[in-house]
Design an enzyme around this catalytic site. Structure first.
Site, short mmCIF file in Angstrom:
data_model
loop_
_atom_site.label_atom_id
_atom_site.label_comp_id
_atom_site.label_asym_id
_atom_site.label_seq_id
_atom_site.Cartn_x
_atom_site.Cartn_y
_atom_site.Cartn_z
CG ASP A 101 -2.14 0.83 0.83
OD1 ASP A 101 -2.28 1.57 -0.12
OD2 ASP A 101 -3.12 0.77 2.05
CG ASP A 102 -1.13 5.04 -0.76
OD1 ASP A 102 -1.56 4.21 -0.03
OD2 ASP A 102 -1.69 5.80 -1.22
CG ASP A 105 -3.87 7.69 8.86
OD1 ASP A 105 -3.56 8.00 9.96
OD2 ASP A 105 -4.60 8.82 7.94
#
Length: 166
Positions: A101-102, A105
């Site tokens: 994933d980028d 969070d």
């Protein structure tokens, strides 16, 4: 409580920087790879697709699939919901699978992914402190209150100078 909007404490990543960081992620992942290499890459859509493609290229992984988990509605986080699963006949329990994933969070999206693939190696390009425990490998940590602007979120345009005009 702050009066600042998310973009006022933001970090903008260019395509070049994302590419460089995704290649650095691949470099780190090669030493963690199973002896016979990763069986497949699973990109978390949508943000993980570009980094996953770069990692798959760098590590010569030909099987690429996606998982779609919705956990944001614009800039508001909600409970994660798996919208599209990868081919579980290939993925199994996640053994030999690399999930990319980028950004992590809060880690809620990756919790949902881990529930489906508990033995997968999870990697993100960028990580915030709350989500770091969900990630095996990442490249750069950013503060929890920083809003990340990815290249696909932005467009180039002229900006007036602070002082003076031509």
């Amino acid at each position: 409580m702050t009066d600042r909007l998310p973009h006022e404490k933001g970090f903008h990543f260019s395509w070049d920087q994302l590419h460089r960081d995704a290649r650095a992620l691949a470099w780190r992942l090669q030493s963690d790879a199973p002896e016979d290499g990763y069986k497949a890459v699973v990109a978390i859509t949508r943000g993980g697709m570009a980094p996953a493609m770069i990692v798959a290229r760098e590590l010569d992984i030909r099987t690429v699939d996606t998982i779609s988990v919705k956990s944001y509605n614009h800039q508001t986080q909600s409970a994660p919901q798996v919208i599209k699963s990868p081919d579980m006949d290939i993925i199994g329990d996640g053994t030999g699978i690399l999930v990319v994933d980028d950004l992590v969070d809060t880690g809620k999206t990756l919790e949902a992914v881990r529930a489906l693939m508990p033995k997968a190696q999870i990697a993100t390009v960028y990580a915030k402190p709350m989500g770091r425990p969900q990630v095996n490998t990442f490249v750069t940590e950013v503060s929890q209150d920083t809003w990340i602007f990815f290249p696909w979120d932005m467009a180039l345009q002229y900006v007036e100078p602070y002082r003076g005009k031509d």
